[in-house]
Design a protein around this motif. Structure first.
Motif, PDB file in Angstrom:
ATOM      1  N   CYS A  28     -11.859  10.216  -0.795  1.00  0.00           N
ATOM      2  CA  CYS A  28     -11.124   9.193  -0.058  1.00  0.00           C
ATOM      3  C   CYS A  28     -11.352   9.349   1.445  1.00  0.00           C
ATOM      4  N   GLY A  29     -11.605   8.237   2.096  1.00  0.00           N
ATOM      5  CA  GLY A  29     -11.690   8.207   3.547  1.00  0.00           C
ATOM      6  C   GLY A  29     -10.349   7.785   4.128  1.00  0.00           C
ATOM      7  N   PHE A  30     -10.087   8.145   5.362  1.00  0.00           N
ATOM      8  CA  PHE A  30      -8.770   7.870   5.941  1.00  0.00           C
ATOM      9  C   PHE A  30      -8.552   6.383   6.188  1.00  0.00           C
ATOM     10  N   VAL A  31      -9.597   5.655   6.558  1.00  0.00           N
ATOM     11  CA  VAL A  31      -9.421   4.228   6.908  1.00  0.00           C
ATOM     12  C   VAL A  31      -8.886   3.426   5.730  1.00  0.00           C
ATOM     13  N   PRO A  32      -9.508   3.480   4.539  1.00  0.00           N
ATOM     14  CA  PRO A  32      -8.932   2.722   3.418  1.00  0.00           C
ATOM     15  C   PRO A  32      -7.553   3.216   3.005  1.00  0.00           C
ATOM     16  N   VAL A  33      -7.394   4.551   2.901  1.00  0.00           N
ATOM     17  CA  VAL A  33      -6.134   5.066   2.367  1.00  0.00           C
ATOM     18  C   VAL A  33      -4.968   4.793   3.311  1.00  0.00           C
ATOM     19  N   PHE A  34      -5.224   4.769   4.610  1.00  0.00           N
ATOM     20  CA  PHE A  34      -4.127   4.495   5.538  1.00  0.00           C
ATOM     21  C   PHE A  34      -3.991   3.006   5.842  1.00  0.00           C
ATOM     22  N   PHE A  35      -5.044   2.396   6.371  1.00  0.00           N
ATOM     23  CA  PHE A  35      -4.894   1.032   6.892  1.00  0.00           C
ATOM     24  C   PHE A  35      -4.697   0.000   5.796  1.00  0.00           C
ATOM     25  N   ASP A  36      -5.290   0.182   4.628  1.00  0.00           N
ATOM     26  CA  ASP A  36      -5.009  -0.725   3.509  1.00  0.00           C
ATOM     27  C   ASP A  36      -3.574  -0.572   3.022  1.00  0.00           C
ATOM     28  N   ASN A  37      -3.210   0.653   2.695  1.00  0.00           N
ATOM     29  CA  ASN A  37      -1.955   0.869   1.974  1.00  0.00           C
ATOM     30  C   ASN A  37      -0.722   0.799   2.866  1.00  0.00           C
ATOM     31  N   ALA A  38      -0.846   1.232   4.115  1.00  0.00           N
ATOM     32  CA  ALA A  38       0.267   1.059   5.049  1.00  0.00           C
ATOM     33  C   ALA A  38       0.510  -0.424   5.307  1.00  0.00           C
ATOM     34  N   THR A  39      -0.580  -1.188   5.432  1.00  0.00           N
ATOM     35  CA  THR A  39      -0.458  -2.637   5.647  1.00  0.00           C
ATOM     36  C   THR A  39       0.201  -3.306   4.453  1.00  0.00           C
ATOM     37  N   ILE A  40      -0.275  -2.991   3.265  1.00  0.00           N
ATOM     38  CA  ILE A  40       0.313  -3.563   2.055  1.00  0.00           C
ATOM     39  C   ILE A  40       1.773  -3.137   1.921  1.00  0.00           C
ATOM     40  N   GLY A  41       2.085  -1.893   2.323  1.00  0.00           N
ATOM     41  CA  GLY A  41       3.461  -1.421   2.269  1.00  0.00           C
ATOM     42  C   GLY A  41       4.400  -2.260   3.117  1.00  0.00           C
ATOM     43  N   ILE A  42       3.961  -2.649   4.308  1.00  0.00           N
ATOM     44  CA  ILE A  42       4.800  -3.477   5.185  1.00  0.00           C
ATOM     45  C   ILE A  42       5.100  -4.824   4.539  1.00  0.00           C
ATOM     46  N   PHE A  43       4.058  -5.481   4.011  1.00  0.00           N
ATOM     47  CA  PHE A  43       4.261  -6.798   3.403  1.00  0.00           C
ATOM     48  C   PHE A  43       5.047  -6.701   2.098  1.00  0.00           C
ATOM     49  N   ALA A  44       4.783  -5.672   1.305  1.00  0.00           N
ATOM     50  CA  ALA A  44       5.502  -5.495   0.049  1.00  0.00           C
ATOM     51  C   ALA A  44       6.983  -5.260   0.303  1.00  0.00           C
ATOM     52  N   ASN A  45       7.311  -4.455   1.307  1.00  0.00           N
ATOM     53  CA  ASN A  45       8.706  -4.186   1.642  1.00  0.00           C
ATOM     54  C   ASN A  45       9.424  -5.456   2.079  1.00  0.00           C
ATOM     55  N   GLU A  46       8.724  -6.322   2.782  1.00  0.00           N
ATOM     56  CA  GLU A  46       9.343  -7.549   3.290  1.00  0.00           C
ATOM     57  C   GLU A  46       9.865  -8.424   2.163  1.00  0.00           C
ATOM     58  N   LYS A  47       9.141  -8.484   1.061  1.00  0.00           N
ATOM     59  CA  LYS A  47       9.533  -9.356  -0.048  1.00  0.00           C
ATOM     60  C   LYS A  47      10.181  -8.618  -1.216  1.00  0.00           C
ATOM     61  N   GLY A  48       9.818  -7.339  -1.410  1.00  0.00           N
ATOM     62  CA  GLY A  48      10.296  -6.653  -2.600  1.00  0.00           C
ATOM     63  C   GLY A  48      11.048  -5.368  -2.357  1.00  0.00           C
ATOM     64  N   GLY A  49      11.262  -5.008  -1.088  1.00  0.00           N
ATOM     65  CA  GLY A  49      12.038  -3.819  -0.792  1.00  0.00           C
ATOM     66  C   GLY A  49      11.272  -2.527  -1.041  1.00  0.00           C
ATOM     67  N   ILE A  50      12.013  -1.421  -1.089  1.00  0.00           N
ATOM     68  CA  ILE A  50      11.388  -0.102  -1.123  1.00  0.00           C
ATOM     69  C   ILE A  50      10.593   0.136  -2.412  1.00  0.00           C
ATOM     70  N   LYS A  51      11.036  -0.414  -3.541  1.00  0.00           N
ATOM     71  CA  LYS A  51      10.282  -0.226  -4.784  1.00  0.00           C
ATOM     72  C   LYS A  51       8.893  -0.842  -4.659  1.00  0.00           C
ATOM     73  N   ALA A  52       8.825  -2.053  -4.150  1.00  0.00           N
ATOM     74  CA  ALA A  52       7.529  -2.712  -3.965  1.00  0.00           C
ATOM     75  C   ALA A  52       6.676  -1.963  -2.957  1.00  0.00           C
ATOM     76  N   ALA A  53       7.315  -1.413  -1.902  1.00  0.00           N
ATOM     77  CA  ALA A  53       6.586  -0.698  -0.859  1.00  0.00           C
ATOM     78  C   ALA A  53       5.991   0.613  -1.350  1.00  0.00           C
ATOM     79  N   LEU A  54       6.474   1.117  -2.460  1.00  0.00           N
ATOM     80  CA  LEU A  54       5.933   2.352  -3.043  1.00  0.00           C
ATOM     81  C   LEU A  54       4.990   2.057  -4.204  1.00  0.00           C
ATOM     82  N   ILE A  55       5.367   1.145  -5.076  1.00  0.00           N
ATOM     83  CA  ILE A  55       4.586   0.892  -6.290  1.00  0.00           C
ATOM     84  C   ILE A  55       3.293   0.147  -5.998  1.00  0.00           C
ATOM     85  N   LEU A  56       3.357  -0.909  -5.192  1.00  0.00           N
ATOM     86  CA  LEU A  56       2.162  -1.716  -4.955  1.00  0.00           C
ATOM     87  C   LEU A  56       1.083  -0.964  -4.166  1.00  0.00           C
TER      88      LEU A  56
END
Length: 497
Positions: free
Chosen positions: A373-401
């Protein structure tokens, strides 16, 4: 023709591939079109460029600071594997494209130019195409042009006989991907930022749109009809209340997870590889390395606040005069200044866990392609998805997705890179869209030949048409007048009750 090529090469090298100066140029053009005085134009350009430099310092610091963790995992477990990282992917294309296909890497830059023109034309005729986003992230365009160059040549070897035909087909597919992908992130970005006036132009645009939708559909409502609690809505009891503070939460989480990994790697490894100076304190090295995560994240967020204001204000001139109803697509790191700040480390760590589990699975299954794993995909993809997932689905979505995203990044990259031959050259881009969407498009073009190209082009072109038909009243208002768009949504919601 030679003079024009030299001008293009100069522009591509010094402006298009340097996102800070590309953003500065857009700000200058926008403010000139708004007829701002010259000193406002100059000040706006300086603030935008400096702001992006600040963002770059934060981004580069995050990558550099965690190099010992990622390289240590590779060395400790004796893995001879492909690294999923945009820069490793670009280097793999540079190293292997001529050997495999007999084509020079320089044509990838011509592809970038024509694909960018395609993006501009699609946005200019948004009345018909329904595409409203201009992809402005130059360094990402370079990386994607390189990978698309390889994937499409692999999928469509019949194009190799004609350079002109090959570049035109590639530019149409890549230009459509840029316009359609960035357009998909407009609604998520406008809703998370309350109409800040930008969208994402990065490596996980389809991923953001899909996960935002999944977060709402799967996690967005409780059974009693109440809204789910987002990360910032959760009130932690007693001493755990310190986790409500982003800087504290980030620092402690990094100390727990990455501190443990550094301790496992050990003083000898860190010293031998130059990460830890001889005689220095191991304890304070671990603490400093982990706390710097919070430092660089704070720097990144400062850069975001500095340049986004200038970019969105100036882009109004471009939208009014040249590209009506359009907004700029920017680096995904920009979203870190909005939404829940704590969604960033949580999304990152969930995605990292998904990647590690997927890598272990590849090892256990004796996959012919192993992944680091490289840092760019693991951080910038998943942190970004975490922000959007949390906005609509809360903490469960921010962890699972983000966790599922981590699985997709590793399995998808191993599949496509092994198939097309890039794994042999040590790298693949590894980001969400390129581990999920592009393997599908490559497969369609590979197995259906010319018909596959037509299918991919039509499928991409149809996506914004579907978006428009789902919300004809608010679709263009979302970018032209966000306050009026919110009023439209409120009326529609009242009428539905």
């Amino acid at each position: 023709m030679e003079i024009l090529m030299k001008i293009w090469e100069y522009f591509a090298t010094n402006i298009l591939q340097q996102p800070a100066f590309m953003i500065g140029l857009i700000v200058v053009i926008g403010y000139v079109l708004l007829r701002k005085p010259w000193y406002d134009v100059l000040a706006g350009a300086i603030k935008a460029i400096v702001g992006y430099f600040i963002l770059a310092v934060g981004s580069n610091g995050l990558v550099t600071n965690f190099r010992p963790v990622l390289s240590g995992l590779k060395d400790r477990f004796n893995l001879d594997a492909m690294v999923i990282d945009p820069y490793f992917g670009q280097n793999a294309v540079t190293a292997g494209v001529e050997e495999v296909f007999g084509k020079g890497f320089g044509q990838a830059m011509i592809l970038l130019l024509i694909a960018f023109i395609v993006n501009i034309l699609l946005v200019r005729f948004s009345k018909y195409t329904k595409m409203r986003a201009l992809f402005t992230t130059g360094h990402v365009q370079v990386q994607q042009a390189a990978i698309a160059y390889w994937l499409i040549m692999f999928a469509c070897p019949f194009l190799l006989k004609s350079d002109i035909e090959m570049i035109i087909v590639m530019a149409l597919v890549l230009g459509l991907y840029w316009a359609v992908g960035a357009n998909l992130t407009i609604k998520p970005c406008q809703e998370v930022t309350d109409g800040a006036g930008f969208c994402l132009a990065h490596q996980q645009m389809f991923g953001v749109a899909l996960n935002y939708w999944l977060a709402e559909k799967l996690f967005g409502k409780k059974k009693n009809g109440k809204e789910v609690k987002k990360i910032d809505d959760i009130e932690l009891p007693g001493f755990m209340s310190i986790f409500n503070e982003n800087m504290v939460c980030t620092s402690i989480l990094m100390l727990i997870f990455f501190g443990t990994i550094l301790v496992v790697l050990g003083r000898d490894y860190l010293t031998e590889n130059g990460f830890l100076q001889e005689g220095a304190s191991m304890v304070f090295y671990v603490i400093q390395t982990c706390l710097y995560f919070a430092v660089y994240l704070a720097i990144l967020q400062l850069g975001v606040r500095t340049f986004v204001t200038e970019l969105t204000a100036s882009f109004q001139g471009i939208a009014d005069r040249l590209l009506p109803g359009s907004i700029p697509g920017v680096d995904c790191a920009v979203i870190f200044g909005f939404g829940s700040a704590n969604a960033v480390p949580l999304g990152f760590l969930a995605g990292f866990a998904g990647q590690i589990i997927a890598i272990v699975a590849l090892i256990v299954l004796k996959s012919p392609v192993l992944v680091i794993c490289g840092f760019v995909p693991v951080f910038f993809d998943n942190a970004t998805i975490g922000i959007f997932a949390n906005e609509k689905g809360g903490i469960k979505a921010a962890l699972i997705l983000p966790f599922i995203s981590g699985l997709c990044q590793v399995f998808g990259s191993a599949l496509i890179a092994g198939w097309v031959g890039m794994a042999a050259y040590g790298g693949y881009i590894g980001m969400w869209d390129w581990a999920v969407v592009w393997p599908v498009m490559t497969g369609v073009m590979k197995f259906l030949s010319y018909a596959g190209i037509v299918v991919v082009v039509i499928a991409l072109a149809v996506i914004p048409q579907i978006q428009y038909r789902l919300d004809k009243e608010g679709y263009f208002k979302m970018t032209e007048d966000y306050e009026e768009y919110k009023e439209i949504k409120a009326r529609q919601k009242s009428a539905a009750k």
